[in-house]
Write an enzyme that holds these catalytic residues in place. Structure first.
Site, PDB file in Angstrom:
ATOM      1  CE  LYS A 185      -2.059  -0.679   4.175  1.00 53.97           C
ATOM      2  NZ  LYS A 185      -1.527  -2.079   3.928  1.00 53.97           N
ATOM      3  NE  ARG A 198      -4.495  -1.832   9.171  1.00 52.50           N
ATOM      4  CZ  ARG A 198      -3.299  -1.033   9.116  1.00 52.50           C
ATOM      5  NH1 ARG A 198      -3.346   0.687   8.483  1.00 52.50           N
ATOM      6  NH2 ARG A 198      -2.605  -1.083   8.316  1.00 52.50           N
ATOM      7  NE  ARG A 243       6.948  -2.625   6.639  1.00 57.44           N
ATOM      8  CZ  ARG A 243       5.662  -2.570   6.623  1.00 57.44           C
ATOM      9  NH1 ARG A 243       4.843  -1.752   5.689  1.00 57.44           N
ATOM     10  NH2 ARG A 243       5.466  -2.586   7.651  1.00 57.44           N
ATOM     11  NE  ARG A 254       5.782  -0.391  10.206  1.00 54.88           N
ATOM     12  CZ  ARG A 254       4.809   0.027   9.612  1.00 54.88           C
ATOM     13  NH1 ARG A 254       4.949  -0.086   8.502  1.00 54.88           N
ATOM     14  NH2 ARG A 254       3.641  -0.820  10.221  1.00 54.88           N
ATOM     15  NE  ARG A 309       1.678  -4.800  11.660  1.00 54.49           N
ATOM     16  CZ  ARG A 309       2.488  -5.021  10.923  1.00 54.49           C
ATOM     17  NH1 ARG A 309       4.105  -5.694  11.175  1.00 54.49           N
ATOM     18  NH2 ARG A 309       3.009  -4.384   9.497  1.00 54.49           N
TER      19      ARG A 309
HETATM   20  P1  ADP Z   1       0.948  -1.560   7.053  1.00 60.53           P
HETATM   21  O1  ADP Z   1       1.771  -0.897   6.334  1.00 60.53           O
HETATM   22  O2  ADP Z   1       2.005  -3.292   7.545  1.00 60.53           O
HETATM   23  O3  ADP Z   1      -0.068  -2.276   7.243  1.00 60.53           O
HETATM   24  P2  ADP Z   1       0.716   0.512   8.887  1.00 60.53           P
HETATM   25  O4  ADP Z   1       1.653   1.513   9.233  1.00 60.53           O
HETATM   26  O5  ADP Z   1       0.013   0.772   8.240  1.00 60.53           O
HETATM   27  O6  ADP Z   1       0.763  -1.162   8.698  1.00 60.53           O
HETATM   28  O7  ADP Z   1      -0.232   0.594  11.066  1.00 60.53           O
HETATM   29  C1  ADP Z   1       0.939   0.423  11.479  1.00 60.53           C
HETATM   30  C2  ADP Z   1      -0.124   0.266  13.185  1.00 60.53           C
HETATM   31  O8  ADP Z   1      -1.104   1.958  13.080  1.00 60.53           O
HETATM   32  C3  ADP Z   1      -0.671  -0.703  13.180  1.00 60.53           C
HETATM   33  O9  ADP Z   1      -0.495  -1.771  13.425  1.00 60.53           O
HETATM   34  C4  ADP Z   1      -1.719   0.046  14.348  1.00 60.53           C
HETATM   35  O10 ADP Z   1      -1.990   0.029  15.045  1.00 60.53           O
HETATM   36  C5  ADP Z   1      -2.128   1.355  13.401  1.00 60.53           C
HETATM   37  N1  ADP Z   1      -3.270   1.879  12.564  1.00 60.53           N
HETATM   38  C6  ADP Z   1      -2.740   2.185  11.216  1.00 60.53           C
HETATM   39  N2  ADP Z   1      -3.650   3.320  11.397  1.00 60.53           N
HETATM   40  C7  ADP Z   1      -4.812   2.316  11.520  1.00 60.53           C
HETATM   41  C8  ADP Z   1      -6.289   2.483  11.425  1.00 60.53           C
HETATM   42  N3  ADP Z   1      -7.820   2.958  10.536  1.00 60.53           N
HETATM   43  N4  ADP Z   1      -6.892   2.027  12.196  1.00 60.53           N
HETATM   44  C9  ADP Z   1      -6.725   1.438  13.819  1.00 60.53           C
HETATM   45  N5  ADP Z   1      -5.000   1.019  13.889  1.00 60.53           N
HETATM   46  C10 ADP Z   1      -4.311   1.820  12.792  1.00 60.53           C
HETATM   47  P1  ADP Z   2       2.458  -2.051   2.718  1.00 58.95           P
HETATM   48  O1  ADP Z   2       2.815  -0.838   3.229  1.00 58.95           O
HETATM   49  O2  ADP Z   2       1.057  -2.342   2.099  1.00 58.95           O
HETATM   50  O3  ADP Z   2       2.553  -2.347   4.410  1.00 58.95           O
HETATM   51  P2  ADP Z   2       4.915  -1.303   1.941  1.00 58.95           P
HETATM   52  O4  ADP Z   2       4.590  -0.839   0.816  1.00 58.95           O
HETATM   53  O5  ADP Z   2       5.564  -0.920   3.196  1.00 58.95           O
HETATM   54  O6  ADP Z   2       3.260  -2.581   2.396  1.00 58.95           O
HETATM   55  O7  ADP Z   2       5.667  -2.786   1.021  1.00 58.95           O
HETATM   56  C1  ADP Z   2       6.271  -3.886   2.231  1.00 58.95           C
HETATM   57  C2  ADP Z   2       7.643  -4.589   1.718  1.00 58.95           C
HETATM   58  O8  ADP Z   2       7.244  -5.194   1.069  1.00 58.95           O
HETATM   59  C3  ADP Z   2       8.478  -3.936   2.005  1.00 58.95           C
HETATM   60  O9  ADP Z   2      10.115  -4.311   2.332  1.00 58.95           O
HETATM   61  C4  ADP Z   2       8.405  -2.749   0.053  1.00 58.95           C
HETATM   62  O10 ADP Z   2       9.869  -2.775  -0.445  1.00 58.95           O
HETATM   63  C5  ADP Z   2       7.952  -4.440  -0.555  1.00 58.95           C
HETATM   64  N1  ADP Z   2       7.133  -5.137  -1.733  1.00 58.95           N
HETATM   65  C6  ADP Z   2       6.346  -3.719  -2.379  1.00 58.95           C
HETATM   66  N2  ADP Z   2       5.756  -4.108  -3.036  1.00 58.95           N
HETATM   67  C7  ADP Z   2       6.551  -5.195  -3.895  1.00 58.95           C
HETATM   68  C8  ADP Z   2       6.268  -6.022  -4.858  1.00 58.95           C
HETATM   69  N3  ADP Z   2       4.937  -5.415  -5.475  1.00 58.95           N
HETATM   70  N4  ADP Z   2       6.956  -7.170  -5.082  1.00 58.95           N
HETATM   71  C9  ADP Z   2       8.434  -7.301  -4.150  1.00 58.95           C
HETATM   72  N5  ADP Z   2       7.904  -6.684  -2.694  1.00 58.95           N
HETATM   73  C10 ADP Z   2       7.304  -5.761  -2.740  1.00 58.95           C
END
Ligand code: ADP
Ligand code: ADP
Ligand code: ZN
Length: 229
Positions: free
Chosen positions: A13, A88, A127, A160, A171
């Site tokens: 994302k 979410r 990551r 992270r 998660r």
């Molecule tokens: P990821 O990129 O791995 O999906 P995020 O960076 O979006 O994770 O979120 C990290 C943490 O922040 C989540 O595990 C949660 O604790 C909190 N968080 C983020 N977005 C939301 C949301 N929309 N509602 C509740 N908690 C959230």
């Molecule tokens: P999210 O915000 O959904 O948690 P990230 O954008 O942070 O996900 O991506 C999670 C991990 O996967 C990062 O280490 C990123 O560099 C890697 N990644 C993202 N997109 C791809 C892809 N299309 N193929 C392989 N690795 C990816």
């Protein structure tokens, strides 16, 4: 272009939202980034949400909806926005509809990035994120040019806290329980487009462009695998 990017942790994302926001010149609104910044700066919001982030659980809906409501009311969101990591939960999605209605807006599209569990675990384990600008890298799948340094700003790359194994498992379970129901919610609202998120990043970007089509100049969105529901 008013778009939500939906998907489990590690789906890509953040990686994709940054690209789409830049191309379309709209703000990228990532609740996770906002929470992490608040924790770093030790604001009252940061102190309140830290324990949820550390445990891999969701911050309560009232808190999360509050910060998004405030953000969406800012003038830079008038021409569109891309939401990453929000909503979410179903109550958050319902609250978002209300917030947007109050601003005289509605969502154009919800793009769901589909990635299998095995790939998610591998992506989260490797990551590394920039402490300066937040850009995501991956030690194997998407390495920076110089090890441990951000290509974009030269910042130091860190893991992270919540990308450790036990928290990752929590998660992913939280996603299945609380967020996956949104796929059906948005399908029923006729907004959902599913995109294969296991393709290489550029192919995913093309598929998202195609899915949100109208926000881009004609001809810029082609290629990629995409299914419209
Ligand atoms: P990821 O990129 O791995 O999906 P995020 O960076 O979006 O994770 O979120 C990290 C943490 O922040 C989540 O595990 C949660 O604790 C909190 N968080 C983020 N977005 C939301 C949301 N929309 N509602 C509740 N908690 C959230
Ligand atoms: P999210 O915000 O959904 O948690 P990230 O954008 O942070 O996900 O991506 C999670 C991990 O996967 C990062 O280490 C990123 O560099 C890697 N990644 C993202 N997109 C791809 C892809 N299309 N193929 C392989 N690795 C990816
Ligand atoms: Zn950086």
């Amino acid at each position: 272009m008013r778009v939500v990017l939906l998907g489990p942790p590690g789906a890509g994302k953040g990686t994709q939202a940054v690209r789409i926001a830049q191309e379309a010149d709209i703000p990228h609104i990532a609740t996770g980034d906002m929470f992490r910044q608040a924790v770093r700066e030790e604001t009252s919001l940061g102190l309140e949400v830290k324990r949820y982030l550390d445990a891999g659980r969701l911050v309560p809906d009232e808190v999360t909806v509050g910060i998004v409501r405030e953000r969406l009311a800012r003038p830079d969101c008038r021409e569109g926005f891309i939401l990453d990591g929000f909503p979410r939960t179903v109550p958050q999605a319902e609250a978002l509809d209300g917030v947007l209605a109050g601003l005289g807006m509605k969502l154009d599209r919800v793009v769901s990035l589909v990635v299998g569990t095995e790939a998610l675990v591998r992506r989260l384990a490797g990551r590394r994120v920039c402490g300066g600008c937040g850009t995501s890298f991956h030690v194997e799948l998407n390495p920076p040019q110089e090890e441990g340094r951000c290509d974009r700003c030269g910042g130091v790359l860190v893991q992270r806290d919540d990308d450790r194994e036990e928290t990752v498992r929590e998660r992913l379970a939280v996603y299945e329980r609380q967020t996956a129901p949104l796929v059906d919610y948005y399908r029923r609202h006729g907004l959902l487009v599913e995109v294969d998120g296991e393709q290489p990043p550029d192919a995913v970007t093309r598929a998202i462009r195609q899915a949100v089509g109208n926000g881009f100049p004609a001809g810029s969105g082609s290629g990629g695998i995409e299914s419209r529901q």
